[in-house]
Design a protein around this motif. Structure first.
Motif, short mmCIF file in Angstrom:
data_model
loop_
_atom_site.label_atom_id
_atom_site.label_comp_id
_atom_site.label_asym_id
_atom_site.label_seq_id
_atom_site.Cartn_x
_atom_site.Cartn_y
_atom_site.Cartn_z
N UNK A 5 0.83 -1.21 0.00
CA UNK A 5 0.00 0.00 0.00
C UNK A 5 0.86 1.26 0.00
N UNK A 6 2.01 1.22 0.67
CA UNK A 6 2.91 2.37 0.68
C UNK A 6 3.49 2.61 -0.71
N UNK A 7 3.84 1.54 -1.41
CA UNK A 7 4.37 1.67 -2.77
C UNK A 7 3.30 2.25 -3.69
N UNK A 9 0.76 4.09 -2.80
CA UNK A 9 0.56 5.48 -2.39
C UNK A 9 1.61 6.39 -3.01
N UNK A 10 2.87 5.97 -2.96
CA UNK A 10 3.95 6.78 -3.54
C UNK A 10 3.81 6.88 -5.07
N UNK A 11 3.42 5.79 -5.69
CA UNK A 11 3.21 5.80 -7.14
C UNK A 11 2.12 6.81 -7.52
N UNK A 12 1.02 6.78 -6.79
CA UNK A 12 -0.08 7.72 -7.07
C UNK A 12 0.39 9.15 -6.88
N UNK A 13 1.08 9.40 -5.79
CA UNK A 13 1.57 10.75 -5.50
C UNK A 13 2.51 11.25 -6.59
N UNK A 14 3.44 10.40 -7.00
CA UNK A 14 4.38 10.79 -8.07
C UNK A 14 3.66 11.01 -9.38
N UNK A 15 2.69 10.17 -9.68
CA UNK A 15 1.93 10.33 -10.92
C UNK A 15 1.20 11.67 -10.93
N UNK A 16 0.58 11.99 -9.81
CA UNK A 16 -0.15 13.27 -9.72
C UNK A 16 0.81 14.45 -9.84
N UNK A 33 -9.65 -1.92 -1.12
CA UNK A 33 -10.10 -3.29 -0.87
C UNK A 33 -9.32 -3.98 0.25
N UNK A 34 -8.22 -3.38 0.67
CA UNK A 34 -7.44 -3.96 1.76
C UNK A 34 -8.23 -3.82 3.05
N UNK A 35 -7.99 -4.71 4.00
CA UNK A 35 -8.76 -4.67 5.25
C UNK A 35 -8.55 -3.38 6.04
N UNK A 36 -9.56 -3.03 6.81
CA UNK A 36 -9.48 -1.85 7.67
C UNK A 36 -8.76 -2.25 8.97
N UNK A 37 -7.45 -2.11 8.96
CA UNK A 37 -6.66 -2.42 10.15
C UNK A 37 -5.84 -1.18 10.51
N UNK A 38 -5.51 -1.05 11.76
CA UNK A 38 -4.84 0.16 12.24
C UNK A 38 -3.51 0.41 11.53
N UNK A 39 -2.82 -0.65 11.16
CA UNK A 39 -1.53 -0.49 10.49
C UNK A 39 -1.65 0.20 9.13
N UNK A 40 -2.83 0.16 8.55
CA UNK A 40 -3.05 0.76 7.24
C UNK A 40 -3.75 2.12 7.30
N UNK A 41 -4.07 2.58 8.50
CA UNK A 41 -4.86 3.81 8.62
C UNK A 41 -4.19 5.00 7.92
N UNK A 42 -2.93 5.23 8.19
CA UNK A 42 -2.25 6.39 7.63
C UNK A 42 -2.21 6.32 6.10
#
Length: 98
Positions: A5-7, A9-16, A33-42
């Motif tokens: 998810x971090x990769x 996120x960075x890809x989307x940011x760079x594309x924008x 579609x990834x689960x709602x878990x605290x590790x993925x909140x940010x």
């Protein structure tokens, strides 16, 4: 999942940053579609900022900027002031492109 998810996120940011908005919705859907878990909140909240900025880019509706600003504000309210300010700066950069 966090690394993937971090990769994405960075890809989307760079594309924008390079004014490449087309096709990013499929990457956003992968993270959503990834689960709602605290590790993925940010990352998921950061993806939400990207999603709303992309919607703003195509629809020019200020409500999407408002959503982004609320997310940035929530970072600041929870003690991540610098991160919230960097998100606000990114929002302004994207808003000013139009």
């Amino acid at each position: 999942m966090v690394a993937v998810s971090a990769i994405i996120n960075n890809f989307i940011s760079n594309s924008m940053s390079n004014n490449q908005y087309d096709g990013l919705d499929c990457y956003i859907e992968i993270v959503e579609k990834m689960p709602q878990i605290s590790e993925l909140y940010l990352i998921k909240s950061s993806i939400a900022v990207h999603k709303y900025l992309i919607a703003y880019h195509f629809h020019k509706d200020e409500k999407y900027i408002d959503y982004c600003q609320k997310i940035a504000e929530s970072y600041q309210l929870t003690g991540m002031e610098d991160f919230g300010k960097s998100i606000e700066k990114f929002i302004e950069q994207e808003k000013n492109k139009l």
